[in-house]
Write a protein that holds these residues in place. Structure first.
Motif, PDB file in Angstrom:
ATOM      1  N   LEU A 244      40.247  41.580  39.811  1.00 54.33           N
ATOM      2  CA  LEU A 244      39.465  41.278  41.015  1.00 54.33           C
ATOM      3  C   LEU A 244      38.720  42.527  41.480  1.00 54.33           C
ATOM      4  O   LEU A 244      37.544  42.455  41.858  1.00 54.33           O
ATOM      5  CB  LEU A 244      40.364  40.749  42.132  1.00 54.33           C
ATOM      6  CG  LEU A 244      39.660  40.464  43.462  1.00 54.33           C
ATOM      7  CD1 LEU A 244      38.576  39.404  43.301  1.00 54.33           C
ATOM      8  CD2 LEU A 244      40.674  40.045  44.534  1.00 54.33           C
ATOM      9  N   GLY A 245      39.393  43.675  41.458  1.00 57.24           N
ATOM     10  CA  GLY A 245      38.735  44.908  41.874  1.00 57.24           C
ATOM     11  C   GLY A 245      37.563  45.267  40.983  1.00 57.24           C
ATOM     12  O   GLY A 245      36.472  45.598  41.460  1.00 57.24           O
ATOM     13  N   ARG A 246      37.762  45.193  39.679  1.00 54.17           N
ATOM     14  CA  ARG A 246      36.693  45.538  38.724  1.00 54.17           C
ATOM     15  C   ARG A 246      35.527  44.548  38.827  1.00 54.17           C
ATOM     16  O   ARG A 246      34.356  44.952  38.864  1.00 54.17           O
ATOM     17  CB  ARG A 246      37.253  45.545  37.298  1.00 54.17           C
ATOM     18  CG  ARG A 246      36.235  45.927  36.236  1.00 54.17           C
ATOM     19  CD  ARG A 246      36.825  45.844  34.838  1.00 54.17           C
ATOM     20  NE  ARG A 246      37.904  46.812  34.644  1.00 54.17           N
ATOM     21  CZ  ARG A 246      39.196  46.498  34.584  1.00 54.17           C
ATOM     22  NH1 ARG A 246      39.578  45.229  34.742  1.00 54.17           N
ATOM     23  NH2 ARG A 246      40.104  47.429  34.396  1.00 54.17           N
ATOM     24  N   ASN A 247      35.848  43.259  38.861  1.00 56.95           N
ATOM     25  CA  ASN A 247      34.788  42.251  38.904  1.00 56.95           C
ATOM     26  C   ASN A 247      33.953  42.364  40.170  1.00 56.95           C
ATOM     27  O   ASN A 247      32.727  42.209  40.152  1.00 56.95           O
ATOM     28  CB  ASN A 247      35.396  40.849  38.791  1.00 56.95           C
ATOM     29  CG  ASN A 247      35.932  40.568  37.407  1.00 56.95           C
ATOM     30  OD1 ASN A 247      35.407  41.069  36.413  1.00 56.95           O
ATOM     31  ND2 ASN A 247      36.984  39.767  37.325  1.00 56.95           N
ATOM     32  N   THR A 248      34.605  42.632  41.289  1.00 59.42           N
ATOM     33  CA  THR A 248      33.869  42.768  42.553  1.00 59.42           C
ATOM     34  C   THR A 248      32.986  44.002  42.527  1.00 59.42           C
ATOM     35  O   THR A 248      31.810  43.947  42.914  1.00 59.42           O
ATOM     36  CB  THR A 248      34.849  42.841  43.733  1.00 59.42           C
ATOM     37  OG1 THR A 248      35.718  41.703  43.709  1.00 59.42           O
ATOM     38  CG2 THR A 248      34.095  42.869  45.054  1.00 59.42           C
ATOM     39  N   ALA A 249      33.527  45.117  42.050  1.00 58.42           N
ATOM     40  CA  ALA A 249      32.770  46.368  42.032  1.00 58.42           C
ATOM     41  C   ALA A 249      31.583  46.299  41.078  1.00 58.42           C
ATOM     42  O   ALA A 249      30.468  46.711  41.417  1.00 58.42           O
ATOM     43  CB  ALA A 249      33.686  47.528  41.648  1.00 58.42           C
ATOM     44  N   VAL A 250      31.811  45.774  39.887  1.00 58.74           N
ATOM     45  CA  VAL A 250      30.769  45.792  38.848  1.00 58.74           C
ATOM     46  C   VAL A 250      29.827  44.600  38.967  1.00 58.74           C
ATOM     47  O   VAL A 250      28.608  44.753  39.001  1.00 58.74           O
ATOM     48  CB  VAL A 250      31.426  45.833  37.447  1.00 58.74           C
ATOM     49  CG1 VAL A 250      30.360  45.761  36.352  1.00 58.74           C
ATOM     50  CG2 VAL A 250      32.255  47.105  37.291  1.00 58.74           C
ATOM     51  N   ARG A 251      30.390  43.402  39.062  1.00 53.88           N
ATOM     52  CA  ARG A 251      29.554  42.199  39.077  1.00 53.88           C
ATOM     53  C   ARG A 251      28.823  42.021  40.401  1.00 53.88           C
ATOM     54  O   ARG A 251      27.640  41.677  40.437  1.00 53.88           O
ATOM     55  CB  ARG A 251      30.420  40.968  38.803  1.00 53.88           C
ATOM     56  CG  ARG A 251      29.645  39.658  38.804  1.00 53.88           C
ATOM     57  CD  ARG A 251      30.581  38.479  38.561  1.00 53.88           C
ATOM     58  NE  ARG A 251      29.846  37.233  38.508  1.00 53.88           N
ATOM     59  CZ  ARG A 251      29.549  36.491  39.564  1.00 53.88           C
ATOM     60  NH1 ARG A 251      29.937  36.892  40.766  1.00 53.88           N
ATOM     61  NH2 ARG A 251      28.871  35.363  39.442  1.00 53.88           N
ATOM     62  N   ASP A 252      29.531  42.262  41.506  1.00 53.57           N
ATOM     63  CA  ASP A 252      28.962  41.949  42.815  1.00 53.57           C
ATOM     64  C   ASP A 252      28.302  43.144  43.496  1.00 53.57           C
ATOM     65  O   ASP A 252      27.387  42.959  44.307  1.00 53.57           O
ATOM     66  CB  ASP A 252      30.053  41.401  43.738  1.00 53.57           C
ATOM     67  CG  ASP A 252      30.693  40.134  43.199  1.00 53.57           C
ATOM     68  OD1 ASP A 252      29.998  39.379  42.494  1.00 53.57           O
ATOM     69  OD2 ASP A 252      31.891  39.905  43.455  1.00 53.57           O
ATOM     70  N   MET A 253      28.759  44.373  43.185  1.00 46.57           N
ATOM     71  CA  MET A 253      28.267  45.532  43.921  1.00 46.57           C
ATOM     72  C   MET A 253      27.447  46.494  43.062  1.00 46.57           C
ATOM     73  O   MET A 253      26.966  47.501  43.574  1.00 46.57           O
ATOM     74  CB  MET A 253      29.456  46.267  44.549  1.00 46.57           C
ATOM     75  CG  MET A 253      30.233  45.404  45.527  1.00 46.57           C
ATOM     76  SD  MET A 253      31.726  46.210  46.186  1.00 46.57           S
ATOM     77  CE  MET A 253      30.999  47.556  47.116  1.00 46.57           C
ATOM     78  N   GLY A 254      27.284  46.172  41.789  1.00 43.91           N
ATOM     79  CA  GLY A 254      26.392  46.956  40.947  1.00 43.91           C
ATOM     80  C   GLY A 254      26.944  48.271  40.434  1.00 43.91           C
ATOM     81  O   GLY A 254      26.184  49.096  39.911  1.00 43.91           O
ATOM     82  N   MET A 255      28.246  48.485  40.558  1.00 42.34           N
ATOM     83  CA  MET A 255      28.832  49.686  39.973  1.00 42.34           C
ATOM     84  C   MET A 255      28.910  49.519  38.453  1.00 42.34           C
ATOM     85  O   MET A 255      28.686  48.430  37.908  1.00 42.34           O
ATOM     86  CB  MET A 255      30.222  49.949  40.542  1.00 42.34           C
ATOM     87  CG  MET A 255      30.246  50.257  42.015  1.00 42.34           C
ATOM     88  SD  MET A 255      31.928  50.710  42.547  1.00 42.34           S
ATOM     89  CE  MET A 255      31.835  50.301  44.290  1.00 42.34           C
ATOM     90  N   SER A 256      29.240  50.588  37.765  1.00 39.84           N
ATOM     91  CA  SER A 256      29.400  50.525  36.316  1.00 39.84           C
ATOM     92  C   SER A 256      30.888  50.510  35.974  1.00 39.84           C
ATOM     93  O   SER A 256      31.738  50.883  36.791  1.00 39.84           O
ATOM     94  CB  SER A 256      28.731  51.718  35.648  1.00 39.84           C
ATOM     95  OG  SER A 256      29.443  52.912  35.934  1.00 39.84           O
ATOM     96  N   LEU A 257      31.190  50.103  34.755  1.00 38.17           N
ATOM     97  CA  LEU A 257      32.581  50.141  34.309  1.00 38.17           C
ATOM     98  C   LEU A 257      33.102  51.571  34.300  1.00 38.17           C
ATOM     99  O   LEU A 257      34.309  51.809  34.463  1.00 38.17           O
ATOM    100  CB  LEU A 257      32.704  49.516  32.920  1.00 38.17           C
ATOM    101  CG  LEU A 257      32.488  48.000  32.856  1.00 38.17           C
ATOM    102  CD1 LEU A 257      32.467  47.522  31.397  1.00 38.17           C
ATOM    103  CD2 LEU A 257      33.567  47.257  33.642  1.00 38.17           C
TER     104      LEU A 257
END
Length: 392
Positions: free
Chosen positions: A207-220
């Motif tokens: 959930l943390g990774r998906n929110t950060a990368v998918r929803d907020m535009g961060m990178s892996l």
């Protein structure tokens, strides 16, 4: 191994294999589904449950999580996800007993949010949550020491998923953080990054990774995974200092089993299918899906879907089957995303025999399996929950 008999639902293009009859070596560790579901309940229990609930009247309020089986949901006064149910309980101050048909951390949240004269009952104390158990108070305290030694604790804000123990919620509240749900995780993270430079996200890494990368535009590359079973979380101080998201190494035992192969397979089997998954699924699954959202989002999306549409759902099977039956008359084809079946085994421990026992005990004046959170833990937990409720 042998192939299981078909489930007692209408056939779908996906062959389903019963719990415990097959295993998937590609599954993320910890997501196997050992054992069979308990046998169907004695029909006499239905009448006993009705009688006990009628005798209790307004003194009891029964909450049923979406992942419960139908025989339990039948007796729920309200249904919903974990946080909705806890809030529903708090909105019923006249109910002397709150019977929570869910898992342990959910009952804890209900106890935190209800008044002191209300008693929360969990029909089976063995109904825990593997994800919540993946982060203990001692492990998280040690992690904070690691962040302190790396010189970043003072710029790190903890954000804990609702699916966590009261101890973890209390840690979050004590260290200036907030709780989130799968519906408001992006809002919670935006708030956290206004308070500090980094986030320690507990306990579900996906959930943390998906929110950060998918929803907020961060990178892996902005994300690192802290493994509590390795010295210093398996990370160097430089890796911690360079990360924006420090993800706890935890996952959901149900959602963690869905794979990219599951998505590719269902698209091949069902032309034109819409893939709808929960954000607790792994990143590659979420990236390949058509729609991603919380349990409530999944339900609302299917409610709004046009007749004749086809859907493969990546969430717990009891809910998927209930939705498939609910929308069958509208011509909506709804199937489980994976070919092998994984119920939430701990959620399914709340069965009708346990519910009847709890209700009959209450009707006889005996409170069983009461969930009580330590007052100090409850205070800091409530602080973190109130921060979530105040999110813009």
């Amino acid at each position: 191994m042998t192939t299981a008999q078909p489930l007692d639902v209408q056939p779908t293009p996906l062959a389903l294999l019963l719990l415990g009859r097959e295993s998937d070596p590609r599954s993320e560790r910890g997501v196997e589904c050992p054992g069979d579901l308990p046998a169907p309940s004695d029909p006499d229990l239905v009448e006993r449950a009705r009688a006990a609930k009628a005798k209790l009247g307004d003194k009891v309020f029964v909450l049923g999580h979406h992942y419960q089986r139908d025989e339990v949901i039948e007796f729920a006064d309200v249904t919903g996800d974990s946080f909705k149910l806890a809030r529903d309980a708090a909105a019923r101050p006249d109910a002397e007993y709150i019977v929570f048909c869910g898992v342990h951390f959910m009952a804890e949240s209900a106890d935190i949010l209800t008044s002191a004269d209300q008693q929360v009952v969990l029909p089976d104390l063995a109904a825990g949550c593997s994800m919540a158990d993946m982060a203990t108070a001692e492990q998280v305290a040690e992690c904070w020491d690691v962040l302190t030694e790396a010189g970043i604790a003072d710029v790190t804000v903890p954000v804990s998923y609702m699916n966590s123990s009261a101890d973890i919620k209390a840690f979050t509240g004590k260290h200036g953080g907030t709780i989130c749900t799968s519906s408001n995780a992006e809002r919670a993270l935006n708030w956290a990054f206004e308070q500090g430079e980094k986030v320690l996200f507990l306990p579900d890494q996906h959930l943390g990774r998906n929110t950060a990368v998918r929803d907020m535009g961060m990178s892996l590359e902005d994300c690192v995974v802290y493994n509590p079973h390795k010295p210093n979380g398996g990370l160097t101080a430089e890796e911690l200092r360079g990360a924006k998201m420090i993800l706890w190494r935890g996952h959901c035992s149900v959602h963690g089993r869905f794979s990219l192969d599951s998505v590719n397979d269902v698209r091949e089997r069902i032309p034109g299918v819409n893939v709808l998954v929960h954000p607790e699924c792994r990143h590659e699954v979420v990236a390949a899906a058509d729609y991603v959202g919380s349990t409530e989002y999944i339900i609302k999306t299917l409610e709004a879907a046009p007749a004749g549409s086809k859907w493969a759902i990546g969430t717990e099977l009891n809910l998927v089957r209930r939705l498939a039956n609910r929308f069958a008359d509208e011509g909506k084809e709804i199937v489980f995303l994976d070919k092998t079946v994984c119920f939430c085994s701990t959620m399914n421990r709340i069965d009708l025999p346990h519910l009847v026992w709890a209700l009959e005990s209450l009707a006889a004046g005996k409170v069983v399996n009461r969930i009580e959170v330590d007052p100090e833990v409850a205070s800091f937990s409530k602080l973190a929950l109130e921060r979530m409720l105040a999110l813009p």
